[in-house]
Design an enzyme around this catalytic site. Structure first.
Site: not given
Ligand code: DGL
Length: 278
Positions: A12, A44-45, A76, A154, A186-188
């Site tokens: 991730d 990443y988003g 995701n 985070e 989102c896995t967060h």
């Molecule tokens: N955990 C991530 C997801 O499922 C991304 C969070 C990020 O880096 O913006 O999309």
């Protein structure tokens, strides 16, 4: 090496994928896991599809070089950006989190009206809407970008009173839409389950992809005969981050409900000699 003894690779952009690690450890306690949190390139988003795709390939290269038997894209945004390409080019099976999240929603919703909350990249890619029609789910999917929720996690603020305020500001306007299920796309976000459920109340059921993803991994291991035998004992978790080790250790341990994690620093592209063609 016997393929059954090889680890499962999981990645991730940061801490979020640990929610999938938790589900994998619960369901498949014998498996060795290698987790890579690409905190140096987080979030990443907020990046482009091309950027996230190139991080995903660099990570896949490094994890494949470590001998993984399958790869779980526990993000995701990376699933939206790279799953199909990874599946074509990575020499081990690759599992993403979007289809499992939708399956969980399909099992839960009664009205068929589903809200997906995720990063900007995930929601603008419309991956959930596309997957719902590809999988033939009769659902009306609405997506909402909530990038500030990722920051809460985070920055170690998941349990802070501020989390509830931030969440309520973003979600309150959506709560009048008559959805009965909210996918944590989102896995967060499962790490914010408490303030999220306080804000949305009992009328809306929260679903995450973590458990369904773990079931998909188990099914694949059973089908292929690649499961690590239970007699081999409890599997080992190796945690790598491209970012700050100390905070990953502290927050990661807290999220997994245990002592600080044993975390090592990792530089992407360190796996010389093995490059996946793309
Ligand atoms: N955990 C991530 C997801 O499922 C991304 C969070 C990020 O880096 O913006 O999309």
């Amino acid at each position: 090496m016997d393929i059954r003894q090889r680890p499962i690779g999981v990645f991730d952009s940061g801490l979020g994928g640990l929610t999938v690690v938790q589900a994998l450890r619960d369901l498949l306690p014998a498996e060795d896991l290698v987790y890579l949190g690409d905190t140096a390139n987080y979030p990443y988003g907020e990046r482009t599809l091309e950027e996230v795709r190139s991080f995903a390939f660099a990570i896949a290269d490094d994890l494949v070089a470590r001998g993984i038997k399958l790869l779980v894209v526990a993000c995701n945004s990376a699933t939206a950006a790279a799953l199909d390409d990874l599946r074509r080019e990575v020499p081990v099976p690759v599992i993403g989190v979007v289809d499992p999240g939708l399956r969980a929603a399909a099992k839960t919703t009664r009205t068929g009206r589903v809200l997906v909350i995720g990063t900007r990249l995930t929601t603008t890619s419309r991956i959930y809407e596309l997957a719902a029609s590809r999988l033939g789910h009769q659902m009306q999917v609405t997506s909402l970008a909530c990038p500030e929720f990722v920051e809460l996690v985070e920055n170690g603020l998941a349990d802070h009173p501020q989390a509830r305020l931030v969440i309520s500001e973003r979600l309150d306007p959506m709560l009048s839409a008559r959805v009965d299920t909210m996918v944590l796309g989102c896995t967060h976000f499962p790490l914010l389950a408490r303030p999220l459920s306080e804000v949305v109340g009992r009328r809306i059921t929260l679903v995450s992809s973590a458990d369904e993803t773990a079931f998909e991994v188990r099914d694949l291991l059973v089908r292929t005969g690649w499961s690590r035998p239970l007699e081999d004992g409890v599997g080992h978790l190796t945690v790598l981050t491209t970012g700050d080790v100390a905070s990953f250790r502290r927050l990661g341990g807290r999220f997994l409900g245990g002592p600080p994690l044993d975390v090592r620093h990792h530089v992407l592209g360190g796996s010389e000699g093995l490059r996946i063609a793309r």
